[in-house]
Design a protein around this motif. Structure first.
Motif, short mmCIF file in Angstrom:
data_model
loop_
_atom_site.label_atom_id
_atom_site.label_comp_id
_atom_site.label_asym_id
_atom_site.label_seq_id
_atom_site.Cartn_x
_atom_site.Cartn_y
_atom_site.Cartn_z
N UNK A 184 0.83 -1.20 0.00
CA UNK A 184 0.00 0.00 0.00
C UNK A 184 0.87 1.25 0.00
N UNK A 185 0.64 2.14 -0.98
CA UNK A 185 1.41 3.37 -1.11
C UNK A 185 0.49 4.57 -0.95
N UNK A 186 1.10 5.70 -0.56
CA UNK A 186 0.33 6.93 -0.46
C UNK A 186 -0.04 7.44 -1.85
N UNK A 187 -1.00 8.33 -1.87
CA UNK A 187 -1.43 8.92 -3.14
C UNK A 187 -0.29 9.72 -3.76
N UNK A 188 0.06 9.46 -5.02
CA UNK A 188 1.13 10.23 -5.66
C UNK A 188 0.66 11.64 -6.01
N UNK A 189 1.57 12.58 -5.91
CA UNK A 189 1.26 13.97 -6.28
C UNK A 189 2.14 14.33 -7.49
N UNK A 190 1.52 14.36 -8.65
CA UNK A 190 2.28 14.57 -9.87
C UNK A 190 1.36 15.19 -10.93
#
Length: 205
Positions: free
Chosen positions: A35-41
């Motif tokens: 599980x990864x955090x939401x990417x900001x891109x």
């Protein structure tokens, strides 16, 4: 990216207020079950690069061995000696040997705390073969004398601040309440029993 990894999405509702339906939705990416955090891109390539970087970092973290829990082992002998340092007169190994008789050891320590001179007497005598229940203490009913017996053949009695080695021969006479406990009362054997000044002794141990 999906041709190399198993990619999915996770989301979670979190209450943010006390009113009905006051929730925020948090979401992110799941890569190969991690599980990864939401990417900001802004661009797809940036998102893929950030997700791969986060995924690699999480995989490395999961590979690290867990930090061992801090276990503090308390030695019951050291703990007992801290509470009752008088028992140190018998030696640490003696206390360890008879630790199963802890209540008896505490009884001995309480009496030795009451009569500190007994600590010095014990320190000067061999105690390695001494059984806790062979330690006997008698006090004169009038408070004029206290005696410590480590063997059946001799005792050490203190009177007016002076400690002497004596042969204490006593015989049981009766039970009596002394210091809120029922205790044994003794008188000297033989001719001393008929002396006018013969003391009666109460057994504390």
């Amino acid at each position: 990216m999906s041709d190399r990894f198993d990619v999915g999405v996770w989301y979670e509702y979190v209450r943010v207020g006390v009113w009905v339906n006051q929730y925020d939705v948090f979401c992110g990416v799941v890569v190969n079950g991690v599980r990864l955090d939401q990417p900001y891109c802004r661009a797809v390539e940036e998102c893929v690069e950030e997700m791969l970087r986060d995924y690699g970092r999480e995989v490395e973290r999961l590979r690290e061995p867990p930090v061992p829990a801090l276990v503090i082992k308390i030695d019951p002998v050291e703990e007992l000696l801290r509470e009752w340092p008088e028992l140190g007169a018998f030696g640490t190994e003696w206390v360890r040997k008879w630790l199963d008789l802890r209540e008896r050891l505490v009884e001995i320590a309480k009496v030795m705390r009451r009569f500190p001179w007994m600590v010095d007497v014990v320190k000067q005598r061999p105690t390695s073969t001494l059984h806790p229940y062979t330690v006997e203490v008698y006090v004169a009913r009038d408070g004029s004398e206290a005696c410590l017996s480590l063997t059946s053949s001799k005792a050490y009695c203190a009177q007016d601040g002076v400690v002497k080695e004596v042969k204490l021969e006593l015989e049981f006479k009766r039970y009596e309440t002394y210091e809120d406990k029922t205790r044994e009362v003794y008188r000297p054997k033989g001719l001393l029993a008929y002396a006018a000044a013969a003391r009666e002794y109460v057994r504390l141990l």
